[in-house]
Design an enzyme around this catalytic site. Structure first.
Site, short mmCIF file in Angstrom:
data_model
loop_
_atom_site.label_atom_id
_atom_site.label_comp_id
_atom_site.label_asym_id
_atom_site.label_seq_id
_atom_site.Cartn_x
_atom_site.Cartn_y
_atom_site.Cartn_z
N ARG A 1 -11.33 -66.49 91.34
CA ARG A 1 -11.13 -65.15 91.33
C ARG A 1 -12.49 -65.04 89.88
NH1 ARG A 1 -8.19 -60.83 93.73
NH2 ARG A 1 -9.35 -59.48 92.75
N ARG B 1 -0.86 -54.90 92.57
CA ARG B 1 -1.12 -53.92 93.03
C ARG B 1 -1.53 -54.09 94.57
NH1 ARG B 1 -8.26 -54.22 92.67
NH2 ARG B 1 -8.03 -55.61 93.38
N LYS C 1 -11.02 -51.72 87.60
CA LYS C 1 -12.64 -50.82 87.63
C LYS C 1 -12.07 -49.97 88.81
CE LYS C 1 -15.00 -54.70 88.53
NZ LYS C 1 -13.64 -55.33 88.40
N ARG D 1 -3.16 -56.83 99.03
CA ARG D 1 -4.78 -57.85 99.13
C ARG D 1 -4.45 -59.10 99.91
NH1 ARG D 1 -9.84 -55.91 96.02
NH2 ARG D 1 -9.98 -57.40 95.19
N ARG E 1 -22.96 -58.00 90.02
CA ARG E 1 -21.95 -59.09 90.28
C ARG E 1 -22.59 -60.70 89.28
NH1 ARG E 1 -17.17 -57.57 93.11
NH2 ARG E 1 -15.33 -58.33 92.16
P1 AMP Z 1 -13.18 -56.49 94.56
O1 AMP Z 1 -12.24 -55.42 95.78
O2 AMP Z 1 -14.49 -55.32 94.16
O3 AMP Z 1 -12.75 -57.63 93.27
O4 AMP Z 1 -14.22 -57.75 95.51
C1 AMP Z 1 -13.40 -58.20 96.38
C2 AMP Z 1 -14.09 -59.47 96.99
O5 AMP Z 1 -15.20 -59.46 97.53
C3 AMP Z 1 -14.76 -60.22 95.59
O6 AMP Z 1 -14.29 -61.55 95.41
C4 AMP Z 1 -15.95 -60.80 96.60
O7 AMP Z 1 -15.25 -61.86 97.23
C5 AMP Z 1 -16.52 -59.97 97.20
N1 AMP Z 1 -17.36 -59.15 96.19
C6 AMP Z 1 -17.16 -57.58 96.01
N2 AMP Z 1 -18.29 -57.38 95.53
C7 AMP Z 1 -18.87 -58.57 95.09
C8 AMP Z 1 -21.10 -58.86 95.01
N3 AMP Z 1 -20.95 -57.41 94.44
N4 AMP Z 1 -21.34 -59.70 95.47
C9 AMP Z 1 -20.62 -61.14 95.94
N5 AMP Z 1 -19.12 -60.92 96.30
C10 AMP Z 1 -18.45 -59.26 95.90
#
Ligand code: AMP
Length: 219
Positions: A172, A128, A15, A161, A89
């Site tokens: 996750r 990554r 994404k 990360r 989400r």
């Molecule tokens: P990402 O960078 O999109 O993989 O997000 C990393 C982490 O941020 C996720 O595993 C969640 O802990 C948190 N996170 C990101 N977007 C959301 C969301 N829309 N709702 C809740 N937690 C989020």
């Protein structure tokens, strides 16, 4: 045409990478809630530390906090097109987004579900790397930087990360399946769903996305 898009799909499906490339080639702004929350976490405030602990566990951050961050960003954008990368989400967030868009008089053009198989996902997440300065995403094998450990765009340091490490990745993926996968049906019901096969290499995946976007623009 101004595009307003939601990106769905499991962690590691691409994404963020696809959103960054589309924003380079079109007039679109990427709103990554993961990036916004990492910024919040880096502040070292009480709230930031709470957010950091939740992210490192692989769980989701509170719906209303994330929605507030998104609402503020969307207000700043005005009439510009956007990609919501990683939001909504949960069902609750999808309802909150509807409320925000209604308030701002905006409409989504599509919810794009970016899909890749489990093996691809694990391989992408483990390789990554992200730029600490500008956030650009790399992969040690598939999208390597020109100079190891350094961002091609800004020269910033690349890092892995904490939540891309194998034990957190498992949680996750479980969180995604339980809380986010049901949104695929939610957007299908609204007639907004497009599904992209992103299991291939990046050029192929981008071509699949472009075909869908052209379809939306010419509809
Ligand atoms: P990402 O960078 O999109 O993989 O997000 C990393 C982490 O941020 C996720 O595993 C969640 O802990 C948190 N996170 C990101 N977007 C959301 C969301 N829309 N709702 C809740 N937690 C989020």
């Amino acid at each position: 045409m101004v595009l307003r898009l939601v990106f769905l799909g499991p962690p590691g499906a691409g994404k963020g990478t696809i959103a960054q490339r589309l924003c380079d080639s079109r007039e679109l702004v990427q709103i990554s809630t993961g990036d916004l929350l990492r910024e919040e976490a880096a502040k070292g405030t009480e709230l930031g530390n709470k957010v950091k602990a939740i992210m490192e566990s692989g769980a989701y951050v509170d719906d209303s906090l994330v929605s507030e961050l998104v609402e503020n960003k969307l207000r700043e954008l005005g009439e510009k097109g956007f990609i919501l990368d990683g939001f909504p989400r949960t069902g609750e967030q999808a309802e909150m987004l509807e409320g925000i868009l209604n308030k701002l008089g905006l409409k989504l053009n599509a919810a794009i579900d970016i899909e890749a198989g489990d093996q691809t996902i694990v391989e992408r997440l483990s390789g990554r790397r992200s730029c600490r300065q500008c956030g650009k995403i790399y992969h040690v094998k598939n999208i390597p930087p020109k100079k190891e450990g350094k961002c091609d765009v800004c020269g910033g340091e690349l890092f892995q990360r904490d939540d891309d490490k194998p034990d957190v990745v498992k949680t996750r993926l479980e969180t995604y399946r339980e809380k986010t996968a049901p949104l695929i049906d939610y957007y299908k019901g609204k007639g907004l769903l497009k599904v992209i096969d992103a299991d291939g290499e990046i050029g192929e995946n981008m071509a699949n996305v472009e075909t869908e976007l052209e379809g939306i623009e010419n509809a």
